[in-house]
Design a protein around this motif. Structure first.
Motif, mmCIF file in Angstrom:
data_model
loop_
_atom_site.group_PDB
_atom_site.id
_atom_site.type_symbol
_atom_site.label_atom_id
_atom_site.label_comp_id
_atom_site.label_asym_id
_atom_site.label_seq_id
_atom_site.Cartn_x
_atom_site.Cartn_y
_atom_site.Cartn_z
ATOM 1 N N ASP A 65 0.980 -1.078 0.058
ATOM 2 C CA ASP A 65 0.163 0.075 -0.002
ATOM 3 C C ASP A 65 0.946 1.260 0.122
ATOM 4 O OD1 ASP A 65 -2.210 1.713 0.052
ATOM 5 O OD2 ASP A 65 -2.532 1.460 2.112
ATOM 6 N N SER A 106 -7.616 1.206 2.029
ATOM 7 C CA SER A 106 -6.796 1.904 0.860
ATOM 8 C C SER A 106 -6.771 1.073 -0.365
ATOM 9 C CB SER A 106 -5.214 2.327 1.066
ATOM 10 O OG SER A 106 -4.726 2.896 0.323
ATOM 11 N N ARG A 107 -5.923 -0.095 -0.644
ATOM 12 C CA ARG A 107 -6.077 -0.664 -1.944
ATOM 13 C C ARG A 107 -7.419 -1.429 -2.164
ATOM 14 N NH1 ARG A 107 -1.170 -4.293 0.453
ATOM 15 N NH2 ARG A 107 -2.363 -3.686 2.320
ATOM 16 N N SER A 108 -7.981 -1.909 -1.193
ATOM 17 C CA SER A 108 -9.666 -2.578 -1.534
ATOM 18 C C SER A 108 -10.513 -1.504 -1.817
ATOM 19 C CB SER A 108 -10.032 -3.132 -0.060
ATOM 20 O OG SER A 108 -9.979 -2.424 0.795
ATOM 21 N N THR A 109 -10.331 -0.168 -1.217
ATOM 22 C CA THR A 109 -11.471 0.604 -1.719
ATOM 23 C C THR A 109 -11.027 1.353 -3.029
ATOM 24 O OG1 THR A 109 -10.292 2.355 -0.434
ATOM 25 C CG2 THR A 109 -12.102 1.368 0.683
ATOM 26 N N ALA A 110 -9.670 1.239 -3.354
ATOM 27 C CA ALA A 110 -9.334 1.791 -4.801
ATOM 28 C C ALA A 110 -9.900 0.865 -5.847
ATOM 29 C CB ALA A 110 -7.807 1.921 -4.758
ATOM 30 N N PHE A 113 -13.521 1.096 -6.167
ATOM 31 C CA PHE A 113 -13.935 2.442 -6.736
ATOM 32 C C PHE A 113 -13.783 2.405 -8.407
ATOM 33 C CE2 PHE A 113 -12.477 6.631 -8.557
ATOM 34 C CZ PHE A 113 -13.765 7.213 -8.641
ATOM 35 N N ALA A 139 -12.566 5.105 4.111
ATOM 36 C CA ALA A 139 -12.131 4.782 2.856
ATOM 37 C C ALA A 139 -11.064 5.875 2.242
ATOM 38 C CB ALA A 139 -13.206 4.915 1.744
ATOM 39 N N PRO A 141 -9.037 5.858 -0.721
ATOM 40 C CA PRO A 141 -8.429 4.862 -2.139
ATOM 41 C C PRO A 141 -7.030 5.222 -2.334
ATOM 42 C CG PRO A 141 -10.595 5.649 -2.194
ATOM 43 C CD PRO A 141 -10.149 6.557 -1.130
ATOM 44 N N ASN A 142 -6.218 4.299 -2.370
ATOM 45 C CA ASN A 142 -4.948 4.130 -2.783
ATOM 46 C C ASN A 142 -4.821 5.127 -4.076
ATOM 47 O OD1 ASN A 142 -2.538 3.402 -4.563
ATOM 48 N ND2 ASN A 142 -1.827 2.542 -2.856
ATOM 49 N N VAL A 146 -5.753 4.471 -8.240
ATOM 50 C CA VAL A 146 -6.789 5.483 -8.844
ATOM 51 C C VAL A 146 -6.083 6.048 -9.848
ATOM 52 C CG1 VAL A 146 -8.318 7.253 -8.593
ATOM 53 C CG2 VAL A 146 -8.229 5.590 -6.847
ATOM 54 N N VAL A 163 -11.759 11.343 -6.340
ATOM 55 C CA VAL A 163 -10.946 10.663 -5.007
ATOM 56 C C VAL A 163 -10.624 11.877 -4.208
ATOM 57 C CG1 VAL A 163 -9.460 9.434 -4.025
ATOM 58 C CG2 VAL A 163 -10.746 8.398 -5.927
#
Length: 192
Positions: A65, A106-110, A113, A139, A141-142, A146, A163
């Motif tokens: 991340d 971070s990674r999962s929300t990116a 998205f 959230a 997002p990385n 993104v 974002v």
């Protein structure tokens, strides 16, 4: 706790992405039975495919991340984003998809998205990002994932701007959440 029923503009049933951290993966698989799963963990923490998910429906991406290259770490690149998009295209949405990283922030929300943007090409990216923020105050997002997705999908910076417009996040509020996706964008809700 009663389940939140997502609402859509035309009453369509949305496709659901479940986003969580590593600690919640197995209980959520048992309770929700997702058909597909994406794991975004550093290679040393990578997990085997849990019972309840077919191995060919589990995308494992060994990535840290981070947003800039760092010694002894794996920075997300175009290959990672391309794999997420290609894997997402194999999901029919009939059953949920579970996306997780270490903390579900971070990674999962990116990944959630970018899949929402890919599935809703006619929906403004800010609308999708605002739906993500409503679903998950934690959230964040990385930004590299993104930005790479924005380039690969030809969004001209709209995903990055969306974002950034999400504002501050509350990492202490981290918990699993449902993110209904697909045009029209649904009003997301938590489910316990």
């Amino acid at each position: 706790m009663p389940e939140t029923v997502p609402k859509t503009v035309r009453g369509a049933v949305p496709q659901t992405i479940i986003v969580c951290g590593l600690a919640d993966v197995e209980p959520l698989i048992a309770a929700r039975r997702p058909s597909h799963m994406i794991t975004l963990l550093d290679p040393a923490s990578m997990i085997e495919t849990p019972p309840g998910v077919a191995p060919h429906r589990h995308l494992k991406l060994g990535v840290n991340d981070i947003v800039e290259p760092m010694e002894a770490m794996i920075v997300p690149d175009e290959t990672v984003v391309g794999a997420i998009l290609a894997f997402g295209a194999t999901w029919d949405g009939a059953d949920p998809m579970l996306i997780h990283c270490w903390a579900g922030i971070s990674r999962s929300t990116a990944a959630a998205f970018l899949l929402a943007c890919a599935r809703s090409p006619d929906v403004d990216e800010r609308t999708i990002a605002q739906a993500l923020r409503r679903a998950a105050p934690h959230a964040s997002p990385n930004r590299r994932i993104v930005a790479l997705a924005d380039q690969l999908m030809g969004r001209g910076g709209a995903m990055v701007e969306a974002v950034e417009a999400m504002g501050e996040y509350d990492y202490a509020a981290a918990c699993p959440f449902d993110f209904p996706i697909g045009a029209p964008v649904a009003t997301p809700g938590r489910r316990a």
